[in-house]
Design a protein around this motif. Sequence first.
Motif, PDB file in Angstrom:
ATOM      1  N   ALA A   1       0.832  -1.206   0.000  1.00 49.36           N
ATOM      2  CA  ALA A   1       0.000   0.000   0.000  1.00 49.36           C
ATOM      3  C   ALA A   1       0.862   1.250   0.000  1.00 49.36           C
ATOM      4  CB  ALA A   1      -0.939  -0.006   1.204  1.00 49.36           C
ATOM      5  N   GLY A   2       1.979   1.230   0.684  1.00 47.44           N
ATOM      6  CA  GLY A   2       2.856   2.399   0.735  1.00 47.44           C
ATOM      7  C   GLY A   2       3.356   2.803  -0.634  1.00 47.44           C
ATOM      8  N   GLU A   3       3.643   1.833  -1.480  1.00 44.28           N
ATOM      9  CA  GLU A   3       4.110   2.124  -2.846  1.00 44.28           C
ATOM     10  C   GLU A   3       3.004   2.790  -3.652  1.00 44.28           C
ATOM     11  OE1 GLU A   3       4.964  -0.329  -6.929  1.00 44.28           O
ATOM     12  OE2 GLU A   3       5.622  -1.268  -5.069  1.00 44.28           O
ATOM     13  N   LEU A   4       1.797   2.284  -3.517  1.00 46.24           N
ATOM     14  CA  LEU A   4       0.670   2.853  -4.251  1.00 46.24           C
ATOM     15  C   LEU A   4       0.340   4.249  -3.737  1.00 46.24           C
ATOM     16  CD1 LEU A   4      -1.628  -0.293  -4.464  1.00 46.24           C
ATOM     17  CD2 LEU A   4      -0.107   0.622  -6.218  1.00 46.24           C
ATOM     18  N   GLU A   5       0.349   4.423  -2.417  1.00 46.37           N
ATOM     19  CA  GLU A   5       0.084   5.736  -1.841  1.00 46.37           C
ATOM     20  C   GLU A   5       1.141   6.736  -2.295  1.00 46.37           C
ATOM     21  OE1 GLU A   5      -0.284   5.209   2.376  1.00 46.37           O
ATOM     22  OE2 GLU A   5      -2.299   4.360   2.205  1.00 46.37           O
ATOM     23  N   SER A   6       2.387   6.310  -2.347  1.00 49.17           N
ATOM     24  CA  SER A   6       3.468   7.191  -2.814  1.00 49.17           C
ATOM     25  C   SER A   6       3.248   7.610  -4.261  1.00 49.17           C
ATOM     26  CB  SER A   6       4.823   6.498  -2.672  1.00 49.17           C
ATOM     27  OG  SER A   6       5.141   6.311  -1.318  1.00 49.17           O
TER      28      SER A   6
END
Length: 122
Positions: free
Chosen positions: A10-15
């Motif tokens: 999720a962190g990659e997508l949020e970034s």
Amino acid sequence: MADEGDRRPAGELESSVLAALWAAGTPLSAAQVRTAIPQDLARTTVATLLGRLCEKGLVGRRPGGRGFVYFAVQDTHGLAARRMHRELDGGSDRSMVLARFVEGLAPHDEAELRRLLQEDHP
């Protein structure tokens, strides 16, 4: 679309979403965000990501067009500072966390921190 077995953190997508909003410099609809990010995501996934980022206080939204438009609330520097605060708040001994942080600073970063701490802040 990405295969279910090919899930990204999720962190990659949020970034990616935040990067798209920063690059745009203007509020974007969920559809515009979807086309601006490198990942091939479903519309509902992008909407969910934007909703989560709103809940976290990283993204704001306002009415626009037929739905909402979204904008980044903080720049990259503000986001990094927010992460640092979260780590500090998560430690059991704030003094020890700060001490370890300062121990790991390069000399020029330590000097900059000292300078900033000596400035008058409103």
